[in-house]
Design an enzyme around this catalytic site. Sequence first.
Site: not given
Length: 157
Positions: A92-93, A96
Amino acid sequence: MSLASNKMFYVSWEAFHRATKELARQLLGQNFNAIVAVSRGGLVPAAIIARELNIRVLDSICIASYNHDQQGHLSVLKDANLEDSAQLLIIDDLVDTGETAKALRERFPKARFVTVYAKPQGKPLVDHYVTDIEQDTWIQLPWDMELAYSKPLVEGG
């Protein structure tokens, strides 16, 4: 997090590619045979890492966890069709709050999970990442921005 925060972190295509290639470098020598990209943010780094590590088998899992600037309910829109294994790499980028990461860890407990960027709440859930981002900072990735003409100052720009 909402865009009420004034902290923004802008990422260019070049910076994103460089950071993703560094992530691939961290993974060298590990034996992965397939990648699951977390759509949408993980698609670009998954393609880069697949190239750098010569991994030919890719799938995606489509998870919606927010709408531009508001976090909301987590929903799986499309599941990946690969079996969980220690040779599976999930990309994933950004991690969070960690909600997406928790769902991925449940779905693929044996796989390795990596991101390019990590915020403090989600960082313990990833195996590798490249760049720390403060929790209250909104990250602007290159596919969310576009270049535009800017008028010279003399013309009111």
